[in-house]
Write an enzyme that holds these catalytic residues in place. Structure first.
Site, PDB file in Angstrom:
ATOM      1  N   GLY A 213      -0.324   3.630   0.996  1.00 51.22           N
ATOM      2  CA  GLY A 213      -1.034   4.895   0.719  1.00 51.22           C
ATOM      3  C   GLY A 213      -1.187   5.075  -0.774  1.00 51.22           C
ATOM      4  N   GLY A 214      -1.470   3.966  -1.466  1.00 46.87           N
ATOM      5  CA  GLY A 214      -1.485   3.961  -2.947  1.00 46.87           C
ATOM      6  C   GLY A 214      -2.789   4.431  -3.548  1.00 46.87           C
ATOM      7  N   ASP A 240      -4.148   1.200   1.716  1.00 47.56           N
ATOM      8  CA  ASP A 240      -4.631   2.574   1.959  1.00 47.56           C
ATOM      9  C   ASP A 240      -5.750   2.499   2.988  1.00 47.56           C
ATOM     10  OD1 ASP A 240      -5.685   5.388   1.519  1.00 47.56           O
ATOM     11  OD2 ASP A 240      -4.221   5.319  -0.095  1.00 47.56           O
ATOM     12  N   ASP A 261      -3.535   0.997   8.143  1.00 47.24           N
ATOM     13  CA  ASP A 261      -3.292   2.327   8.703  1.00 47.24           C
ATOM     14  C   ASP A 261      -1.781   2.485   8.862  1.00 47.24           C
ATOM     15  OD1 ASP A 261      -2.920   4.540  10.266  1.00 47.24           O
ATOM     16  OD2 ASP A 261      -4.458   4.038  11.745  1.00 47.24           O
ATOM     17  N   HIS A 281       4.854  13.647   2.540  1.00 45.06           N
ATOM     18  CA  HIS A 281       4.625  15.106   2.580  1.00 45.06           C
ATOM     19  C   HIS A 281       3.310  15.440   3.288  1.00 45.06           C
ATOM     20  CE1 HIS A 281       2.207  15.952  -1.415  1.00 45.06           C
ATOM     21  NE2 HIS A 281       1.680  14.965  -0.727  1.00 45.06           N
TER      22      HIS A 281
HETATM   23  C1  LIG Z   1      -1.478  12.458  -1.203  1.00 47.01           C
HETATM   24  S1  LIG Z   1      -2.274  10.922  -1.289  1.00 47.01           S
HETATM   25  C2  LIG Z   1      -1.144   9.970  -2.288  1.00 47.01           C
HETATM   26  C3  LIG Z   1      -1.824   8.848  -2.992  1.00 47.01           C
HETATM   27  C4  LIG Z   1      -0.966   8.065  -3.989  1.00 47.01           C
HETATM   28  N1  LIG Z   1       0.184   7.468  -3.378  1.00 47.01           N
HETATM   29  C5  LIG Z   1      -0.569   8.962  -5.135  1.00 47.01           C
HETATM   30  O1  LIG Z   1       0.578   9.392  -5.209  1.00 47.01           O
HETATM   31  O2  LIG Z   1      -1.453   9.259  -5.949  1.00 47.01           O
HETATM   32  C6  LIG Z   1      -2.008  10.237   0.330  1.00 47.01           C
HETATM   33  C7  LIG Z   1      -2.690   8.910   0.531  1.00 47.01           C
HETATM   34  O3  LIG Z   1      -2.473   8.497   1.899  1.00 47.01           O
HETATM   35  C8  LIG Z   1      -3.666   7.863   2.344  1.00 47.01           C
HETATM   36  N2  LIG Z   1      -3.718   7.897   3.813  1.00 47.01           N
HETATM   37  C9  LIG Z   1      -3.981   8.934   4.635  1.00 47.01           C
HETATM   38  N3  LIG Z   1      -3.936   8.564   5.918  1.00 47.01           N
HETATM   39  C10 LIG Z   1      -3.640   7.254   5.919  1.00 47.01           C
HETATM   40  C11 LIG Z   1      -3.467   6.287   6.946  1.00 47.01           C
HETATM   41  N4  LIG Z   1      -3.557   6.610   8.249  1.00 47.01           N
HETATM   42  N5  LIG Z   1      -3.164   5.021   6.590  1.00 47.01           N
HETATM   43  C12 LIG Z   1      -3.059   4.681   5.275  1.00 47.01           C
HETATM   44  N6  LIG Z   1      -3.195   5.547   4.254  1.00 47.01           N
HETATM   45  C13 LIG Z   1      -3.489   6.825   4.573  1.00 47.01           C
HETATM   46  C14 LIG Z   1      -4.771   8.669   1.690  1.00 47.01           C
HETATM   47  O4  LIG Z   1      -5.989   7.966   1.644  1.00 47.01           O
HETATM   48  C15 LIG Z   1      -4.180   8.935   0.302  1.00 47.01           C
HETATM   49  O5  LIG Z   1      -4.532   7.952  -0.614  1.00 47.01           O
END
Ligand SMILES: C[S@@+](CC[C@H](N)C(=O)[O-])C[C@H]1O[C@@H](n2cnc3c(N)ncnc32)[C@H](O)[C@@H]1O
Length: 380
Positions: A213-214, A240, A261, A281
């Site tokens: 989720g980067g 991500d 995912d 979170h």
């Molecule tokens: C709050 S952001 C945090 C991003 C990054 N880690 C940061 O701290 O800047 C949450 C991240 O989770 C990703 N995300 C949401 N659902 C997801 C999924 N099912 N699988 C993978 N990533 C996901 C979003 O695209 C987003 O980039």
């Protein structure tokens, strides 16, 4: 009070951000006290006016100025922005940009992304949508990520990630906001000793760090920059949603981009560390358990580490940042921030034991370092 009330305004006017000489804790403590001062001085009507009337006029005005490029072109600006110190009035119909309005005009600062993200996303998790959703759901704490205030409030009746996936502009404003926010926060690599990850015998058949989720890679790029020489090609992985990864600009020699995912099994096995920054979170406890169990299944016992950079709410005295983030997560994703006890319960439920909690000196986020194993029993 030792200072006569009439002199107070003069005294306050002399305080500037430069006075703190880089001492962020002191600067933030002063903002908090100044905010408390405003809260004590404001009449209830003034506070309601600011919350419910002025903010929306200001956000609408700022957005229009960003859209028209007025900050870049330095044209005549309006009284409202001068009255609120977004710009400075120097003479009749003459205005000067402030550091804030300059930053809005500087696309590289990503501040305009914040304002855009407020319009594109945050307003759907708040405003009257928040109160009406809670009323309609009998004031139950929202825990279903498929049924959110955001979804209830937005015109398409979709969740945050689905809207981002369908409309690239909505993904861009979200990603710009996240990167801008990351630049502001103390970087986790500044209070977590990243050498911990490299100071053992590294298994080079597997990656060193997977940033799950980067987003567009701001975190993993900083890790790469710090440890450039020690990191073999391809040993960092950025995961991500595909639409978030489409905006990634990273060194693809060292960093592998991999759509993934989080609710499905983790394909990268035996990495030295799996990092989740501001990810849990976004999820309720049951979905977080699914993500943690997939991660645990990919980890090598005694070698792999789990790193969670997220808020650890203190038992009392949570900062306004922490408390507002908690309520925003409730509105946007039916999710939440967690106390240390809540983290311990969640992690032990997925077979992890916490090794250490590394704390941000700004008291915003922490890094929870964990590995597979059973938590040691505390003595009674
Ligand atoms: C709050 S952001 C945090 C991003 C990054 N880690 C940061 O701290 O800047 C949450 C991240 O989770 C990703 N995300 C949401 N659902 C997801 C999924 N099912 N699988 C993978 N990533 C996901 C979003 O695209 C987003 O980039």
């Amino acid at each position: 009070m030792t200072v006569p009330a009439t002199n107070t305004a003069n005294l306050l006017r002399q305080v500037s951000a430069h006075d703190f000489d880089g001492d962020e804790s002191a600067r933030l403590a002063t903002i908090r006290e100044a905010q408390r001062l405003i809260n004590r001085l404001q009449h209830p009507t003034e506070r309601s006016w600011e919350l419910a009337f002025e903010n929306w006029a200001i956000l609408g005005t700022l957005q229009t100025f960003v859209d028209l490029g007025i900050f870049e072109r330095w044209l005549r600006l309006c009284r409202l922005l001068a009255a609120k110190d977004f710009i400075e009035e120097v003479a009749e119909e003459q205005y000067k940009l402030t550091p804030f309005s300059l930053a809005l005009g500087d696309r590289g600062s990503l501040q305009a992304g914040w304002i855009q993200c407020g319009h594109d996303h945050f307003k759907y998790g708040g405003l009257d949508h928040f109160s009406r959703f809670l009323q309609e759901t009998s004031y139950r704490d929202p825990v279903d990520g498929g049924n959110t205030v955001y979804r209830f409030g937005c015109p398409e009746n979709l969740d945050l990630w689905a809207r981002c996936s369908l409309t690239p502009e909505l993904q861009t404003s979200f990603s710009e906001m996240m990167e801008c926010w990351t630049r502001y926060k103390t970087h986790w690599a500044d209070y977590f000793d990243t050498n911990v990850l490299l100071s053992c015998e590294i298994d080079h058949s597997a990656p060193i760090l997977v940033d799950v989720g980067g987003n567009r890679g701001h975190d993993i790029s900083l890790f790469r920059a710090r440890h450039h020489a020690a990191i073999p090609a391809g040993s960092l992985v950025l995961q991500d949603r595909p639409e978030a990864l489409a905006l990634a600009e990273v060194d693809q020699d060292k960093i592998r981009i991999m759509p993934h995912d989080v609710l499905t099994p983790q394909p990268v096995r035996n990495a030295r560390a799996y990092m989740f920054h501001a990810v849990f979170h976004d999820w309720s406890d049951d979905k977080s358990l699914v993500i943690l169990k997939h991660t645990a299944a990919a980890m090598k016992p005694g070698y792999s580490r789990l790193l969670i950079a997220d808020v650890v709410l203190p038992p009392t005295g949570a900062s306004a940042f922490q408390a507002a983030m908690d309520v925003s997560m409730m509105g946007l994703l039916s999710a939440k921030e967690r106390t240390q006890g809540m983290w311990e319960e969640l992690l032990s439920g997925a077979g992890f034991k916490i090794l250490k909690i590394w704390k941000d000196p700004k008291q915003y986020e922490s890094v929870i370092e964990a590995e597979l194993g059973t938590p040691e029993q505390k003595d009674e």
